[in-house]
Each structure stands twice: as structure tokens, then as C-alpha cells.
Design an enzyme around this catalytic site. Structure first.
Site, PDB file in Angstrom:
ATOM      1  CE1 TYR A 156     -74.693  60.915  16.391  1.00 14.82           C
ATOM      2  CE2 TYR A 156     -73.712  60.565  14.220  1.00 14.82           C
ATOM      3  CZ  TYR A 156     -73.617  60.544  15.606  1.00 14.82           C
ATOM      4  OH  TYR A 156     -72.426  60.163  16.202  1.00 14.82           O
ATOM      5  CE  LYS A 160     -71.895  63.371  17.391  1.00 17.89           C
ATOM      6  NZ  LYS A 160     -71.314  63.612  18.736  1.00 17.89           N
TER       7      LYS A 160
END
Length: 233
Positions: A156, A160
Site C-alpha cells: 500500500y 501511494k
């Protein structure tokens, strides 16, 4: 009337962002891959539904054609759709896990931005907001004073970080668009399923997204920020 598209908007931050922008006078299309949930959310919000799966080229192309037919332009694109792999231990992370998350969090914004770029360029004041995370900031995750410092989330967080770099590169490449990334803050949504003390509601989380979605022609370009101000890359 400002024409706005919010991806992944049938729930959570996307839904609240759509609600706030409708209140601000935007004509809002909520992008949703599930027709039933999308129709229900659109009806409750007073929004318009655009069936859109950010992982599927054909779905995105169909959505572009539909918005072209209905409006002929797009003023604001909010790349909000995203998923989280869960608290997977770094030693258990596989390339397959990474591919699944990147398909939505990274390739999704690329796919959608590329497809809707011609419609954005018909706008007098086009804006793109990429919903990112402090977990994608090298400066944030290496700061012991930040809560993000305590997490090891290679999939994750790296997805990002990729969104942040895409934001910078697109901002350089497309000076006619105002493209920025935003950290909404640690928000109680279905993304991670956590709630409680120290976790804000969607009303607070949507604040910075809405702020960047409503900037004027002299607004910021190529920035990464939260409600408190600029964040380190």
C-alpha cells in the site's frame, strides 16, 4: 456548472466528497463498478452514476464515451478509488499481492487520467486530485514523530508513493491542468475497517479533497498536502 467525476464514490471518502461538491454546486458523477450500489448512492446524493471499473480498459472507455455524450467535457477528476492489502507481514508479501493492489491504486489513476484527458482539456479550468496517503511519503514514514512511522506496509505504501510521483510527473507534463495529491488523513472507512479514538470521520477526511477540487485557476500545481499544509515527498 462544474462537471466533476469521483472514482470509487459509492461509499467512504468518495461518497462524502461527492456529497460536499454537490452542495457546492457541482454536477457530480460518481464512478462505481457495482451498478446496484452506484444507483443507490447516486439517488441518495442527487448525483449521476457513471459505471466505471478503474481496472478495466473497456469499462473506462465506455465511461468516457458516456460522459462525452452527456456533457462533452470534464472539469474536475478525483482519482479516489483505492484498496488496501490488509496488515500483511512484509515477509508474506508476494508479487501477486502487489499486482492486485497496484492494478487499482496505481494503474487505475493512470488508466482513468489517460482516458479522460481529452475531456479535461475541453474545460476552461481543469483540475485533477489524486487521493494519496502519508504512508506514501518518504519524509513522513521515516519521521519517528509521525504515527505512520510504526507501520510496515510495503504494498500500500509503495503504491501511494507511486501516486505521488505520478502527480509530480503529470503536473510537469500537463501545465494546462492543476494536478495535486492529497492526504485525507487516517479516516474510518471500509478501506481498512478500523475506527475509534484518533481516527477521523469521512467529513474531516473529505475536507482536503474538496478544497483541492475547488481551487481556482491560480491554485497550486504538483503539490502533496493534508489539512495542515504541505507534506514532504
Amino acid at each position: 456548472m462544474t462537471i466533476t467525476l469521483v472514482t470509487g464514490a459509492n461509499k467512504g471518502l468518495g461518497r462524502e466528497t461527492a456529497r460536499r461538491l454537490i452542495e457546492a454546486g457541482h454536477t457530480v458523477y460518481i464512478g462505481a463498478r457495482d451498478a446496484g450500489r452506484g444507483h443507490a448512492a447516486a439517488a441518495e446524493l442527487g448525483a449521476r452514476l457513471l459505471l466505471l471499473d478503474v481496472t478495466d480498459n473497456a469499462s473506462v472507455d465506455t465511461a468516457v464515451a458516456e460522459l462525452t455524450r452527456r456533457e462533452g467535457r470534464l472539469d474536475v477528476l478525483i482519482n479516489n478509488a483505492g484498496i488496501f492489502e490488509g496488515m500483511v507481514k512484509p515477509e508474506d508479501v508476494t508479487a501477486a499481492d502487489m499486482g492486485r493492489i497496484y492494478e487499482v491504486n496505481v494503474f487505475g489513476p493512470v488508466r482513468v487520467t489517460h482516458a479522460f484527458l481529452p475531456l479535461l482539456r475541453t474545460s476552461d479550468s481543469p483540475v485533477v486530485v489524486n487521493v494519496s496517503s502519508g504512508l506514501g511519503s518518504f519524509g513522513v514514514v521515516t519521521d519517528p514523530e509521525r504515527h505512520e512511522y510504526g507501520f510496515a506496509l510495503p504494498i500500500y505504501a509503495s503504491s501511494k508513493a507511486a501516486v505521488n510521483m505520478l502527480t509530480v510527473q503529470y503536473a510537469k507534463a500537463f501545465p494546462d491542468l492543476r494536478i495535486n495529491a492529497v492526504e485525507p488523513g487516517f479516516t474510518a472507512t471500509d478501506l481498512h475497517g478500523m475506527s475509534g479514538a484518533g481516527i477521523q470521520g469521512v467529513e474531516e477526511g473529505a475536507e482536503m479533497i474538496v478544497r483541492l477540487a475547488t481551487i481556482g485557476p491560480d491554485g497550486p500545481v504538483g503539490t502533496f498536502s493534508d489539512r495542515a499544509g504541505p507534506l514532504p515527498w
